[in-house]
Scaffold this motif. Structure first.
Motif, mmCIF file in Angstrom:
data_model
loop_
_atom_site.group_PDB
_atom_site.id
_atom_site.type_symbol
_atom_site.label_atom_id
_atom_site.label_comp_id
_atom_site.label_asym_id
_atom_site.label_seq_id
_atom_site.Cartn_x
_atom_site.Cartn_y
_atom_site.Cartn_z
ATOM 1 N N THR A 66 0.853 -1.181 0.000
ATOM 2 C CA THR A 66 0.000 0.000 0.000
ATOM 3 C C THR A 66 0.892 1.235 0.000
ATOM 4 O O THR A 66 2.118 1.139 -0.044
ATOM 5 N N TRP A 67 0.244 2.400 0.050
ATOM 6 C CA TRP A 67 0.955 3.673 0.183
ATOM 7 C C TRP A 67 0.711 4.219 1.579
ATOM 8 O O TRP A 67 -0.387 4.123 2.115
ATOM 9 N N MET A 68 1.744 4.789 2.153
ATOM 10 C CA MET A 68 1.633 5.417 3.475
ATOM 11 C C MET A 68 2.273 6.795 3.435
ATOM 12 O O MET A 68 2.990 7.137 2.502
ATOM 13 N N GLY A 69 2.042 7.550 4.494
ATOM 14 C CA GLY A 69 2.639 8.866 4.614
ATOM 15 C C GLY A 69 1.606 9.954 4.433
ATOM 16 O O GLY A 69 0.532 9.726 3.866
ATOM 17 N N PRO A 70 1.888 11.149 4.908
ATOM 18 C CA PRO A 70 0.943 12.263 4.782
ATOM 19 C C PRO A 70 0.766 12.669 3.334
ATOM 20 O O PRO A 70 1.610 12.390 2.479
ATOM 21 N N SER A 71 -0.346 13.321 3.045
ATOM 22 C CA SER A 71 -0.630 13.765 1.693
ATOM 23 C C SER A 71 0.524 14.595 1.159
ATOM 24 O O SER A 71 1.021 15.499 1.829
ATOM 25 N N GLY A 72 0.982 14.256 -0.050
ATOM 26 C CA GLY A 72 2.094 14.970 -0.665
ATOM 27 C C GLY A 72 3.441 14.362 -0.380
ATOM 28 O O GLY A 72 4.439 14.755 -0.968
ATOM 29 N N ALA A 73 3.505 13.405 0.538
ATOM 30 C CA ALA A 73 4.795 12.777 0.865
ATOM 31 C C ALA A 73 4.609 11.280 1.076
ATOM 32 O O ALA A 73 5.096 10.708 2.047
ATOM 33 N N GLN A 74 3.887 10.656 0.161
ATOM 34 C CA GLN A 74 3.564 9.247 0.330
ATOM 35 C C GLN A 74 4.665 8.353 -0.226
ATOM 36 O O GLN A 74 5.404 8.740 -1.112
ATOM 37 N N TYR A 75 4.771 7.165 0.329
ATOM 38 C CA TYR A 75 5.759 6.204 -0.122
ATOM 39 C C TYR A 75 5.133 4.812 -0.115
ATOM 40 O O TYR A 75 4.238 4.509 0.658
ATOM 41 N N TYR A 76 5.623 3.972 -1.023
ATOM 42 C CA TYR A 76 5.122 2.619 -1.204
ATOM 43 C C TYR A 76 5.769 1.716 -0.157
ATOM 44 O O TYR A 76 6.969 1.839 0.132
ATOM 45 N N VAL A 77 4.975 0.803 0.424
ATOM 46 C CA VAL A 77 5.501 -0.062 1.481
ATOM 47 C C VAL A 77 5.088 -1.507 1.244
ATOM 48 O O VAL A 77 4.069 -1.791 0.614
ATOM 49 N N GLN A 78 5.919 -2.401 1.774
ATOM 50 C CA GLN A 78 5.600 -3.825 1.812
ATOM 51 C C GLN A 78 5.103 -4.160 3.196
ATOM 52 O O GLN A 78 5.826 -4.009 4.177
ATOM 53 N N THR A 79 3.846 -4.599 3.297
ATOM 54 C CA THR A 79 3.292 -4.918 4.597
ATOM 55 C C THR A 79 2.749 -6.343 4.592
ATOM 56 O O THR A 79 2.996 -7.122 3.666
ATOM 57 N N GLN A 80 1.982 -6.705 5.632
ATOM 58 C CA GLN A 80 1.560 -8.095 5.799
ATOM 59 C C GLN A 80 0.308 -8.172 6.661
ATOM 60 O O GLN A 80 -0.043 -7.219 7.367
ATOM 61 N N ALA A 81 -0.365 -9.320 6.583
ATOM 62 C CA ALA A 81 -1.560 -9.553 7.390
ATOM 63 C C ALA A 81 -1.625 -11.033 7.742
ATOM 64 O O ALA A 81 -0.974 -11.874 7.119
ATOM 65 N N ARG A 82 -2.419 -11.345 8.763
ATOM 66 C CA ARG A 82 -2.616 -12.728 9.229
ATOM 67 C C ARG A 82 -4.088 -13.018 9.372
ATOM 68 O O ARG A 82 -4.852 -12.183 9.882
ATOM 69 N N SER A 83 -4.509 -14.203 8.929
ATOM 70 C CA SER A 83 -5.886 -14.628 9.124
ATOM 71 C C SER A 83 -6.044 -15.230 10.518
ATOM 72 O O SER A 83 -5.370 -16.207 10.858
ATOM 73 N N ALA A 84 -6.926 -14.653 11.314
ATOM 74 C CA ALA A 84 -7.132 -15.147 12.678
ATOM 75 C C ALA A 84 -7.712 -16.556 12.690
ATOM 76 O O ALA A 84 -7.493 -17.319 13.641
ATOM 77 N N SER A 85 -8.439 -16.934 11.643
ATOM 78 C CA SER A 85 -9.045 -18.262 11.576
ATOM 79 C C SER A 85 -8.144 -19.272 10.874
ATOM 80 O O SER A 85 -8.438 -20.470 10.884
ATOM 81 N N GLY A 86 -7.082 -18.798 10.249
ATOM 82 C CA GLY A 86 -6.229 -19.676 9.469
ATOM 83 C C GLY A 86 -6.800 -20.028 8.109
ATOM 84 O O GLY A 86 -6.266 -20.873 7.403
ATOM 85 N N THR A 87 -7.905 -19.363 7.743
ATOM 86 C CA THR A 87 -8.549 -19.605 6.458
ATOM 87 C C THR A 87 -8.644 -18.289 5.689
ATOM 88 O O THR A 87 -8.482 -17.197 6.250
ATOM 89 N N LEU A 88 -8.958 -18.405 4.413
ATOM 90 C CA LEU A 88 -9.061 -17.226 3.570
ATOM 91 C C LEU A 88 -10.120 -16.254 4.085
ATOM 92 O O LEU A 88 -9.975 -15.025 3.950
ATOM 93 N N ALA A 89 -11.171 -16.771 4.702
ATOM 94 C CA ALA A 89 -12.275 -15.929 5.152
ATOM 95 C C ALA A 89 -11.870 -14.957 6.252
ATOM 96 O O ALA A 89 -12.547 -13.959 6.487
ATOM 97 N N GLY A 90 -10.759 -15.230 6.934
ATOM 98 C CA GLY A 90 -10.316 -14.339 8.004
ATOM 99 C C GLY A 90 -11.085 -14.542 9.288
ATOM 100 O O GLY A 90 -11.550 -15.647 9.561
#
Length: 353
Positions: free
Chosen positions: A262-286
Protein backbone atom coordinates in the motif's frame (compact mmCIF):
# COMPACT_ATOMS: atom_id res chain seq x y z
CA UNK A 1 27.84 -4.13 -17.46
CA UNK A 2 25.41 -1.23 -17.71
CA UNK A 3 21.87 -1.68 -16.38
CA UNK A 4 19.28 -2.95 -18.88
CA UNK A 5 16.31 -0.70 -18.17
CA UNK A 6 13.17 -0.08 -20.18
CA UNK A 7 15.00 1.69 -22.99
CA UNK A 8 17.52 -1.12 -23.28
CA UNK A 9 14.74 -3.69 -23.21
CA UNK A 10 13.13 -1.90 -26.12
CA UNK A 11 16.45 -2.00 -27.94
CA UNK A 12 16.67 -5.72 -27.25
CA UNK A 13 13.31 -6.15 -28.96
CA UNK A 14 14.30 -4.31 -32.12
CA UNK A 15 15.07 -5.75 -35.54
CA UNK A 16 18.55 -6.86 -34.55
CA UNK A 17 17.44 -8.22 -31.21
CA UNK A 18 16.95 -11.75 -29.99
CA UNK A 19 13.94 -12.56 -27.85
CA UNK A 20 13.33 -16.33 -27.88
CA UNK A 21 9.78 -17.51 -27.51
CA UNK A 22 8.83 -20.45 -25.36
CA UNK A 23 9.39 -23.60 -27.35
CA UNK A 24 12.60 -22.43 -28.98
CA UNK A 25 11.40 -20.02 -31.68
CA UNK A 26 12.72 -16.45 -31.65
CA UNK A 27 11.83 -12.98 -32.77
CA UNK A 28 15.30 -12.92 -34.34
CA UNK A 29 18.19 -15.33 -34.68
CA UNK A 30 20.52 -15.90 -31.75
CA UNK A 31 20.18 -15.88 -27.99
CA UNK A 32 19.04 -13.14 -25.57
CA UNK A 33 21.51 -11.41 -23.24
CA UNK A 34 22.93 -13.68 -20.54
CA UNK A 35 25.02 -13.22 -17.41
CA UNK A 36 22.72 -10.44 -16.16
CA UNK A 37 22.39 -9.52 -12.49
CA UNK A 38 18.99 -8.53 -11.12
CA UNK A 39 20.10 -4.91 -10.81
CA UNK A 40 20.89 -4.84 -14.54
CA UNK A 41 17.38 -5.22 -15.95
CA UNK A 42 14.09 -3.44 -15.29
CA UNK A 43 11.64 -5.55 -13.29
CA UNK A 44 8.44 -4.10 -11.84
CA UNK A 45 6.00 -6.35 -9.93
CA UNK A 46 8.51 -9.21 -10.00
CA UNK A 47 7.32 -12.79 -9.45
CA UNK A 48 9.65 -15.79 -9.17
CA UNK A 49 8.86 -19.45 -9.86
CA UNK A 50 11.42 -21.95 -8.56
CA UNK A 51 10.90 -24.94 -10.86
CA UNK A 52 12.67 -27.83 -9.16
CA UNK A 53 11.92 -30.21 -12.02
CA UNK A 54 14.33 -28.30 -14.27
CA UNK A 55 16.43 -26.51 -11.65
CA UNK A 56 15.39 -23.18 -13.13
CA UNK A 57 14.15 -19.94 -11.63
CA UNK A 58 11.72 -17.95 -13.79
CA UNK A 59 11.24 -14.23 -13.07
CA UNK A 60 8.20 -12.50 -14.61
CA UNK A 61 7.54 -8.76 -14.55
CA UNK A 62 5.07 -6.12 -15.70
CA UNK A 63 5.26 -5.33 -19.42
CA UNK A 64 6.99 -2.00 -20.16
CA UNK A 65 4.50 0.65 -21.23
CA UNK A 66 6.52 1.54 -24.33
CA UNK A 67 7.25 -2.00 -25.50
CA UNK A 68 7.40 -1.94 -29.31
CA UNK A 69 5.70 -5.32 -29.65
CA UNK A 70 2.62 -5.15 -31.91
CA UNK A 71 0.68 -7.28 -29.42
CA UNK A 72 0.67 -7.29 -25.65
CA UNK A 73 3.31 -9.67 -24.36
CA UNK A 74 4.59 -10.98 -21.04
CA UNK A 75 8.32 -11.36 -20.50
CA UNK A 76 10.43 -13.56 -18.25
CA UNK A 77 14.08 -14.08 -17.32
CA UNK A 78 15.66 -17.41 -16.35
CA UNK A 79 18.40 -18.39 -13.93
CA UNK A 80 19.93 -21.48 -12.35
CA UNK A 81 21.30 -19.73 -9.26
CA UNK A 82 19.45 -16.39 -8.75
CA UNK A 83 22.71 -14.63 -9.60
CA UNK A 84 23.08 -14.90 -13.36
CA UNK A 85 20.00 -14.35 -15.54
CA UNK A 86 19.17 -14.68 -19.22
CA UNK A 87 16.37 -12.90 -21.07
CA UNK A 88 14.00 -11.41 -21.88
CA UNK A 89 11.91 -14.31 -23.16
CA UNK A 90 8.35 -13.89 -24.43
CA UNK A 91 6.07 -16.34 -22.61
CA UNK A 92 2.65 -14.92 -23.53
CA UNK A 93 1.06 -12.90 -26.32
CA UNK A 94 -2.44 -11.49 -26.00
CA UNK A 95 -4.21 -12.90 -29.07
CA UNK A 96 -6.15 -10.73 -31.44
CA UNK A 97 -9.83 -10.69 -30.62
CA UNK A 98 -9.15 -10.46 -26.90
CA UNK A 99 -11.03 -7.74 -25.02
CA UNK A 100 -7.85 -6.02 -23.73
CA UNK A 101 -5.87 -3.24 -25.36
CA UNK A 102 -3.21 -2.53 -22.75
CA UNK A 103 -1.67 -3.75 -19.52
CA UNK A 104 0.42 -6.82 -18.85
CA UNK A 105 0.68 -5.90 -15.17
CA UNK A 106 1.89 -8.14 -12.35
CA UNK A 107 2.18 -11.49 -14.16
CA UNK A 108 2.53 -14.57 -12.00
CA UNK A 109 2.61 -18.29 -12.78
CA UNK A 110 1.21 -21.13 -10.63
CA UNK A 111 1.22 -24.90 -10.95
CA UNK A 112 -2.25 -26.41 -10.53
CA UNK A 113 -3.39 -29.96 -11.32
CA UNK A 114 -0.36 -30.73 -13.44
CA UNK A 115 -0.43 -27.61 -15.63
CA UNK A 116 0.89 -24.05 -15.32
CA UNK A 117 -1.39 -21.01 -15.15
CA UNK A 118 -0.50 -17.40 -15.86
CA UNK A 119 -2.41 -14.68 -14.01
CA UNK A 120 -1.89 -11.22 -15.52
CA UNK A 121 -3.80 -7.92 -15.36
CA UNK A 122 -4.97 -6.27 -18.60
CA UNK A 123 -7.18 -3.27 -19.33
CA UNK A 124 -9.11 -1.32 -21.92
CA UNK A 125 -9.12 2.41 -21.22
CA UNK A 126 -11.79 2.96 -23.89
CA UNK A 127 -14.34 0.79 -22.06
CA UNK A 128 -15.60 3.18 -19.41
CA UNK A 129 -17.31 1.80 -16.31
CA UNK A 130 -20.02 3.52 -14.33
CA UNK A 131 -18.39 5.26 -11.38
CA UNK A 132 -19.95 4.81 -7.93
CA UNK A 133 -21.17 7.92 -6.09
CA UNK A 134 -18.46 10.31 -4.82
CA UNK A 135 -15.73 8.73 -6.98
CA UNK A 136 -14.02 11.61 -8.82
CA UNK A 137 -11.98 9.40 -11.18
CA UNK A 138 -12.71 8.00 -14.62
CA UNK A 139 -13.08 4.25 -14.26
CA UNK A 140 -12.53 1.75 -17.05
CA UNK A 141 -12.33 -1.97 -17.70
CA UNK A 142 -9.41 -3.56 -15.86
CA UNK A 143 -9.03 -7.10 -14.58
CA UNK A 144 -6.91 -10.20 -14.21
CA UNK A 145 -7.10 -12.94 -16.82
CA UNK A 146 -5.98 -16.57 -16.54
CA UNK A 147 -4.03 -18.38 -19.26
CA UNK A 148 -2.78 -21.99 -19.33
CA UNK A 149 0.43 -23.67 -20.49
CA UNK A 150 2.43 -26.86 -20.05
CA UNK A 151 5.55 -25.20 -18.65
CA UNK A 152 6.47 -22.08 -16.64
CA UNK A 153 8.21 -21.00 -19.87
CA UNK A 154 4.86 -20.99 -21.68
CA UNK A 155 3.46 -20.41 -24.17
CA UNK A 156 0.22 -19.57 -22.37
CA UNK A 157 -3.28 -19.54 -23.91
CA UNK A 158 -6.11 -17.44 -22.39
CA UNK A 159 -9.00 -19.38 -20.95
CA UNK A 160 -11.50 -16.63 -21.85
CA UNK A 161 -11.09 -14.08 -24.66
CA UNK A 162 -14.25 -12.14 -23.83
CA UNK A 163 -13.74 -10.97 -20.27
CA UNK A 164 -11.35 -11.00 -17.30
CA UNK A 165 -11.74 -13.53 -14.50
CA UNK A 166 -12.16 -10.76 -11.94
CA UNK A 167 -15.69 -9.26 -11.86
CA UNK A 168 -16.25 -7.45 -15.15
CA UNK A 169 -17.71 -4.28 -13.61
CA UNK A 170 -14.77 -3.87 -11.20
CA UNK A 171 -11.47 -2.15 -11.70
CA UNK A 172 -9.38 -5.02 -10.34
CA UNK A 173 -5.74 -6.01 -10.54
CA UNK A 174 -2.97 -8.25 -9.17
CA UNK A 175 -5.02 -11.44 -9.13
CA UNK A 176 -3.37 -14.49 -7.57
CA UNK A 177 -4.28 -18.15 -7.10
CA UNK A 178 -5.02 -19.53 -3.63
CA UNK A 179 -6.20 -23.12 -3.10
CA UNK A 180 -7.95 -23.99 0.15
CA UNK A 181 -9.09 -27.56 0.86
CA UNK A 182 -9.06 -28.25 -2.88
CA UNK A 183 -11.13 -25.18 -3.78
CA UNK A 184 -9.28 -22.69 -6.03
CA UNK A 185 -9.80 -18.98 -5.35
CA UNK A 186 -8.86 -15.86 -7.25
CA UNK A 187 -7.69 -13.22 -4.76
CA UNK A 188 -7.31 -9.71 -6.14
CA UNK A 189 -7.15 -6.01 -5.29
CA UNK A 190 -10.26 -3.95 -5.98
CA UNK A 191 -8.82 -0.64 -7.17
CA UNK A 192 -8.78 2.51 -5.01
CA UNK A 193 -9.69 4.36 -8.23
CA UNK A 194 -13.15 2.83 -8.02
CA UNK A 195 -13.43 2.30 -4.27
CA UNK A 196 -11.51 5.28 -2.80
CA UNK A 197 -10.52 2.91 0.00
CA UNK A 198 -9.19 -0.08 -1.96
CA UNK A 199 -10.11 -3.57 -0.82
CA UNK A 200 -8.70 -7.07 -0.93
CA UNK A 201 -11.28 -9.55 -2.20
CA UNK A 202 -11.62 -13.18 -3.27
CA UNK A 203 -13.91 -15.07 -5.63
CA UNK A 204 -14.28 -18.83 -6.15
CA UNK A 205 -12.84 -20.31 -9.32
CA UNK A 206 -14.27 -23.25 -11.23
CA UNK A 207 -12.25 -26.45 -10.66
CA UNK A 208 -10.65 -26.08 -14.12
CA UNK A 209 -10.09 -22.31 -13.58
CA UNK A 210 -12.11 -21.47 -16.70
CA UNK A 211 -14.43 -19.13 -14.82
CA UNK A 212 -15.71 -17.99 -11.44
CA UNK A 213 -18.55 -19.10 -9.18
CA UNK A 214 -20.66 -16.92 -6.90
CA UNK A 215 -20.03 -13.45 -5.55
CA UNK A 216 -16.81 -11.82 -4.30
CA UNK A 217 -15.87 -12.13 -0.64
CA UNK A 218 -14.46 -9.08 1.16
CA UNK A 219 -11.21 -9.73 3.07
CA UNK A 220 -10.09 -6.29 4.29
CA UNK A 221 -9.68 -2.67 3.19
CA UNK A 222 -6.49 -0.70 2.59
CA UNK A 223 -7.01 1.73 5.45
CA UNK A 224 -6.84 -1.22 7.89
CA UNK A 225 -3.05 -1.31 7.44
CA UNK A 226 -1.02 -0.59 10.58
CA UNK A 227 0.21 2.99 10.51
CA UNK A 228 -2.41 4.36 8.12
CA UNK A 229 -4.57 6.10 10.73
CA UNK A 230 -1.57 7.49 12.60
CA UNK A 231 0.03 9.25 9.63
CA UNK A 232 -2.78 10.16 7.24
CA UNK A 233 -4.69 13.41 7.72
CA UNK A 234 -8.39 13.84 7.07
CA UNK A 235 -7.74 15.64 3.77
CA UNK A 236 -5.32 13.00 2.45
CA UNK A 237 -5.65 12.07 -1.20
CA UNK A 238 -7.48 8.79 -1.98
CA UNK A 239 -4.21 7.45 -3.40
CA UNK A 240 -3.22 6.68 0.18
CA UNK A 241 -5.76 3.86 0.44
CA UNK A 242 -4.32 1.36 -2.03
CA UNK A 243 -4.37 -2.44 -2.06
CA UNK A 244 -1.71 -4.16 -4.20
CA UNK A 245 -0.07 -7.52 -4.71
CA UNK A 246 -1.69 -10.17 -2.42
CA UNK A 247 0.60 -13.18 -1.89
CA UNK A 248 0.08 -16.09 0.54
CA UNK A 249 2.26 -18.23 2.77
CA UNK A 250 1.29 -20.93 5.26
CA UNK A 251 3.42 -20.25 8.36
CA UNK A 252 5.32 -22.88 10.32
CA UNK A 253 2.59 -22.84 12.99
CA UNK A 254 -0.19 -23.24 10.44
CA UNK A 255 -1.04 -19.54 10.36
CA UNK A 256 -2.14 -18.14 7.00
CA UNK A 257 -0.10 -15.04 6.14
CA UNK A 258 -0.49 -12.54 3.32
CA UNK A 259 2.07 -10.16 1.90
CA UNK A 260 0.50 -7.04 0.38
CA UNK A 261 1.46 -3.46 -0.46
CA UNK A 262 0.00 0.00 0.00
CA UNK A 263 0.95 3.67 0.18
CA UNK A 264 1.63 5.42 3.47
CA UNK A 265 2.64 8.87 4.61
CA UNK A 266 0.94 12.26 4.78
CA UNK A 267 -0.63 13.76 1.69
CA UNK A 268 2.09 14.97 -0.66
CA UNK A 269 4.80 12.78 0.86
CA UNK A 270 3.56 9.25 0.33
CA UNK A 271 5.76 6.20 -0.12
CA UNK A 272 5.12 2.62 -1.20
CA UNK A 273 5.50 -0.06 1.48
CA UNK A 274 5.60 -3.82 1.81
CA UNK A 275 3.29 -4.92 4.60
CA UNK A 276 1.56 -8.09 5.80
CA UNK A 277 -1.56 -9.55 7.39
CA UNK A 278 -2.62 -12.73 9.23
CA UNK A 279 -5.89 -14.63 9.12
CA UNK A 280 -7.13 -15.15 12.68
CA UNK A 281 -9.04 -18.26 11.58
CA UNK A 282 -6.23 -19.68 9.47
CA UNK A 283 -8.55 -19.60 6.46
CA UNK A 284 -9.06 -17.23 3.57
CA UNK A 285 -12.28 -15.93 5.15
CA UNK A 286 -10.32 -14.34 8.00
CA UNK A 287 -10.86 -12.10 9.87
CA UNK A 288 -7.59 -10.57 8.74
CA UNK A 289 -5.33 -8.93 11.30
CA UNK A 290 -2.75 -6.46 10.06
CA UNK A 291 0.91 -6.96 10.97
CA UNK A 292 3.90 -4.55 10.98
CA UNK A 293 5.28 -3.10 7.76
CA UNK A 294 8.31 -5.03 6.48
CA UNK A 295 9.93 -2.60 4.01
CA UNK A 296 9.24 1.15 3.85
CA UNK A 297 11.77 2.42 1.31
CA UNK A 298 9.35 3.10 -1.58
CA UNK A 299 9.49 -0.63 -2.29
CA UNK A 300 6.92 -3.40 -2.43
CA UNK A 301 4.72 -5.80 -4.40
CA UNK A 302 6.67 -8.62 -2.77
CA UNK A 303 6.17 -12.36 -3.04
CA UNK A 304 7.68 -15.23 -1.02
CA UNK A 305 9.36 -18.28 -2.54
CA UNK A 306 11.70 -21.06 -1.49
CA UNK A 307 15.14 -21.12 -3.07
CA UNK A 308 16.47 -24.53 -4.08
CA UNK A 309 18.56 -24.60 -0.87
CA UNK A 310 15.39 -24.17 1.23
CA UNK A 311 15.88 -20.51 2.13
CA UNK A 312 12.63 -18.53 2.33
CA UNK A 313 13.11 -15.41 0.22
CA UNK A 314 11.01 -12.41 -0.76
CA UNK A 315 11.39 -10.69 -4.11
CA UNK A 316 10.08 -7.13 -4.42
CA UNK A 317 10.76 -4.11 -6.60
CA UNK A 318 12.55 -0.93 -5.60
CA UNK A 319 12.00 1.85 -6.27
CA UNK A 320 8.38 2.23 -7.33
CA UNK A 321 7.97 3.31 -10.93
CA UNK A 322 9.74 3.46 -14.26
CA UNK A 323 12.38 3.36 -15.55
CA UNK A 324 14.31 2.45 -12.42
CA UNK A 325 12.41 -0.44 -10.79
CA UNK A 326 14.68 -3.40 -10.03
CA UNK A 327 14.01 -6.75 -8.36
CA UNK A 328 15.57 -7.11 -4.91
CA UNK A 329 15.83 -10.15 -2.65
CA UNK A 330 15.43 -10.37 1.14
CA UNK A 331 15.47 -13.33 3.46
CA UNK A 332 12.18 -13.83 5.29
CA UNK A 333 11.90 -15.40 8.73
CA UNK A 334 8.70 -17.35 9.36
CA UNK A 335 7.71 -16.36 12.91
CA UNK A 336 4.45 -18.30 12.67
CA UNK A 337 1.95 -15.49 13.10
CA UNK A 338 3.97 -13.01 11.03
CA UNK A 339 6.96 -12.51 8.80
CA UNK A 340 10.14 -10.98 10.13
CA UNK A 341 12.48 -9.34 7.66
CA UNK A 342 15.92 -10.88 7.27
CA UNK A 343 19.00 -9.59 5.51
CA UNK A 344 19.03 -8.11 2.05
CA UNK A 345 20.68 -10.61 -0.31
CA UNK A 346 22.89 -8.24 -2.29
CA UNK A 347 25.12 -11.21 -3.05
CA UNK A 348 22.25 -12.56 -5.18
CA UNK A 349 20.52 -9.46 -6.57
CA UNK A 350 23.69 -7.45 -7.27
CA UNK A 351 22.95 -4.59 -4.89
CA UNK A 352 21.45 -1.24 -5.77
CA UNK A 353 21.58 -0.16 -9.44
Amino acid sequence: MTPIGRRALIGALGAAATVPLAGGTSLAAGEPPSGLRMNEFWAHDAFVVADRSTGTYHLYHTTPEDSPEPQLVTFSYRSRDLVSWQGPYVVFRVPEGNWAKDGGWAPEVHRYRGRWYLFVTLHDADAELAAPPRVPYRTHRRGTIVAVGDSPAGPFTPLDLERPHTPDTFMALDGTLFVERGQPWLVYAHEWVQRLDGTMEAIRLAPDLTGTVGDPVHLFKASDALGINQVVTADAAPLTYVTDGPQFHRGRTGDLLMLWSTWMGPSGAQYYVQTQARSASGTLAGPWEQRPVLVEDNAGHGMPFRAFDGTLLMVLHHPFGSPDSRAQLYELHDAGDRFELGRRRRDLDGGDP
